[in-house]
Design a protein around this motif. Structure first.
Motif, short mmCIF file in Angstrom:
data_model
loop_
_atom_site.label_atom_id
_atom_site.label_comp_id
_atom_site.label_asym_id
_atom_site.label_seq_id
_atom_site.Cartn_x
_atom_site.Cartn_y
_atom_site.Cartn_z
N GLU A 37 0.78 -1.22 0.03
CA GLU A 37 0.21 0.01 -0.07
C GLU A 37 0.92 1.32 -0.07
N SER A 38 2.20 1.05 0.19
CA SER A 38 3.04 2.31 0.11
C SER A 38 4.26 2.17 -0.66
N PRO A 39 3.89 2.30 -1.94
CA PRO A 39 4.96 1.99 -2.99
C PRO A 39 6.01 3.17 -3.30
N VAL A 40 5.68 4.33 -2.65
CA VAL A 40 6.24 5.61 -3.30
C VAL A 40 7.30 6.21 -2.16
N LEU A 41 8.52 6.31 -2.53
CA LEU A 41 9.34 6.89 -1.50
C LEU A 41 9.47 8.50 -1.52
N LEU A 42 9.51 9.01 -0.39
CA LEU A 42 9.44 10.44 -0.35
C LEU A 42 10.87 10.61 0.36
N ALA A 77 2.18 12.02 8.89
CA ALA A 77 1.60 10.97 9.61
C ALA A 77 -0.08 10.95 9.47
N LYS A 78 -0.53 12.04 8.86
CA LYS A 78 -1.81 12.29 8.79
C LYS A 78 -2.57 11.42 7.42
N LEU A 79 -1.45 11.18 6.68
CA LEU A 79 -2.01 10.55 5.37
C LEU A 79 -2.07 9.10 5.46
N PRO A 80 -3.05 8.59 4.99
CA PRO A 80 -2.89 7.01 5.10
C PRO A 80 -1.72 6.42 4.38
N GLY A 81 -1.18 5.39 4.91
CA GLY A 81 -0.18 4.55 4.23
C GLY A 81 1.22 5.26 4.42
N SER A 82 1.32 6.39 5.10
CA SER A 82 2.62 6.96 5.41
C SER A 82 3.39 6.28 6.51
N ILE A 83 4.63 5.87 6.01
CA ILE A 83 5.58 4.98 7.03
C ILE A 83 6.98 5.79 6.93
N LYS A 84 7.43 6.09 8.25
CA LYS A 84 8.71 6.46 8.51
C LYS A 84 9.77 5.40 8.35
N ALA A 85 10.67 5.61 7.53
CA ALA A 85 11.55 4.55 7.34
C ALA A 85 12.88 4.70 7.93
N GLY A 86 13.27 5.89 7.68
CA GLY A 86 14.78 6.24 8.38
C GLY A 86 15.21 7.46 8.10
N TYR A 99 7.86 6.15 3.51
CA TYR A 99 7.18 5.28 2.09
C TYR A 99 5.63 5.78 2.42
N VAL A 100 5.17 6.21 1.11
CA VAL A 100 3.72 6.76 1.09
C VAL A 100 2.83 5.95 0.15
N SER A 101 1.67 6.30 0.08
CA SER A 101 0.85 5.72 -0.93
C SER A 101 0.48 6.72 -2.04
N ASN A 102 0.50 7.92 -1.76
CA ASN A 102 0.34 9.01 -2.82
C ASN A 102 1.26 10.16 -2.89
N GLY A 103 2.37 10.09 -3.93
CA GLY A 103 3.32 10.72 -3.81
C GLY A 103 3.12 12.22 -4.09
N PRO A 104 2.41 12.72 -4.99
CA PRO A 104 1.79 14.34 -5.14
C PRO A 104 1.38 14.65 -3.72
N GLU A 105 0.41 13.93 -3.06
CA GLU A 105 -0.18 14.39 -1.85
C GLU A 105 0.95 14.64 -0.79
N ALA A 106 1.55 13.55 -0.74
CA ALA A 106 2.68 13.47 0.51
C ALA A 106 3.80 14.57 0.03
N TRP A 132 10.85 -1.59 -2.30
CA TRP A 132 11.60 -0.80 -1.00
C TRP A 132 12.85 -1.01 -1.23
N ASP A 133 13.60 -1.06 -2.49
CA ASP A 133 15.01 -1.28 -2.49
C ASP A 133 15.75 -0.32 -1.70
N LYS A 134 15.35 1.06 -1.49
CA LYS A 134 15.99 1.95 -0.82
C LYS A 134 16.12 1.63 0.62
N TYR A 135 15.07 0.97 1.22
CA TYR A 135 15.08 0.74 2.58
C TYR A 135 16.14 -0.61 2.71
N LYS A 136 15.86 -1.50 1.81
CA LYS A 136 16.82 -2.76 1.99
C LYS A 136 18.05 -2.71 1.57
#
Length: 259
Positions: A37-42, A77-86, A99-106, A132-136
């Motif tokens: 659900e969170s395929p975009v990296l911000l 954190a207010k956005l659905p699917g927003s995950i703090k990675a590092g 990692y977020v669900s909606n890139g433009p919105e985030a 999630w290559d950036k994370y891994k």
């Protein structure tokens, strides 16, 4: 059995493009990554105003950098699917990864959050990273880096119990091997460094590395010293197709040492 996410923030030091770097990340995400659900990296890249000479953050600026990070987090954190990675600090910059669900919105939310800190130069960009290559591959520690994290945990645990880390004592190290020849070659080199073999057993539950070797030497357990001699064993184990698994020792308080 489905992996369960448990938040687990930690940090380690490394080098990026030959520059010192500090990486803080949620290790717990490795159990569930990638999150569909969170395929975009911000990425929010903030240029520091007063970094140390080595490019890491200074004490004088750290409070403001954390304020920026907290403000950004509260908004995303207010956005659905927003995950703090590092977070990465290197070469005079602080980089925050979500990692977020909606890139433009985030991206819009992040820009809004950072308006409060207009005196800081910041760049916000998004990219598709469904795997999630950036994370891994970038944030997550390598085997050696994870080893330094574990070293710190053991040393901090000893210190919290009143250990005098400067007092030498027997320190046990555990190494796994896949072959008898690899184990023998390792042991030959380790003995030249002052280690002695204190146990050996075969663990059939570990078919890839069934031979478990324990070697022991008398050393102090202050963090920098621990990293020096365990890194030497880590590299030596790799040379002989082994896996360095860690170390343990007994608690030595000043009272115990005086007896």
């Amino acid at each position: 059995m489905e992996n369960k996410y448990i938040e687990n923030w930690d940090f380690f030091f490394t080098e990026i493009a030959e520059n010192p770097a500090s990486i803080s990340l949620d290790l717990g995400l490795n159990r569930i990554a990638p999150v569909k659900e969170s395929p975009v990296l911000l990425t929010a890249e903030i240029e520091m105003k007063d970094p140390q000479d080595n490019g890491l953050s200074s004490k004088s600026e750290s409070e403001k950098l954390f304020e920026i990070e907290d403000t950004l987090h509260d908004e995303l954190a207010k956005l659905p699917g927003s995950i703090k990675a590092g977070r990465v600090t290197t070469d005079g910059a602080r980089l925050l990864y979500y990692y977020v669900s909606n890139g433009p919105e985030a991206k819009k939310a992040a820009k809004s959050a950072l308006k409060k800190f207009s005196s800081y130069a910041a760049d916000i960009y998004t990219e598709n990273d469904a795997k999630w290559d950036k994370y891994k591959e970038y944030l997550y520690p390598s085997g050696y880096e994870m080893h330094t994290i574990m070293n710190r945990h053991v040393v901090e645990n000893l210190r919290s119990k009143g250990d005098d880390l400067s007092i030498p004592r027997e320190v046990d190290h555990y190494i796994f091997f896949s072959t008898e020849s690899g184990k023998s070659a390792f042991l030959n080199s380790a003995e030249k460094l002052g280690y002695k073999k204190t146990s050996e057993r075969v663990n059939e539950k570990n078919p890839e590395h069934p031979i478990t070797l324990r070697v022991t030497r008398t050393d102090a357990v202050e963090y920098n010293e621990v990293c020096d001699y365990t890194s030497e064993l880590y590299d030596l184990a790799e040379e002989h197709d082994g896996v360095y698994d860690g170390w343990e020792t007994r608690l030595v308080t000043p009272e115990k040492a005086a007896k």
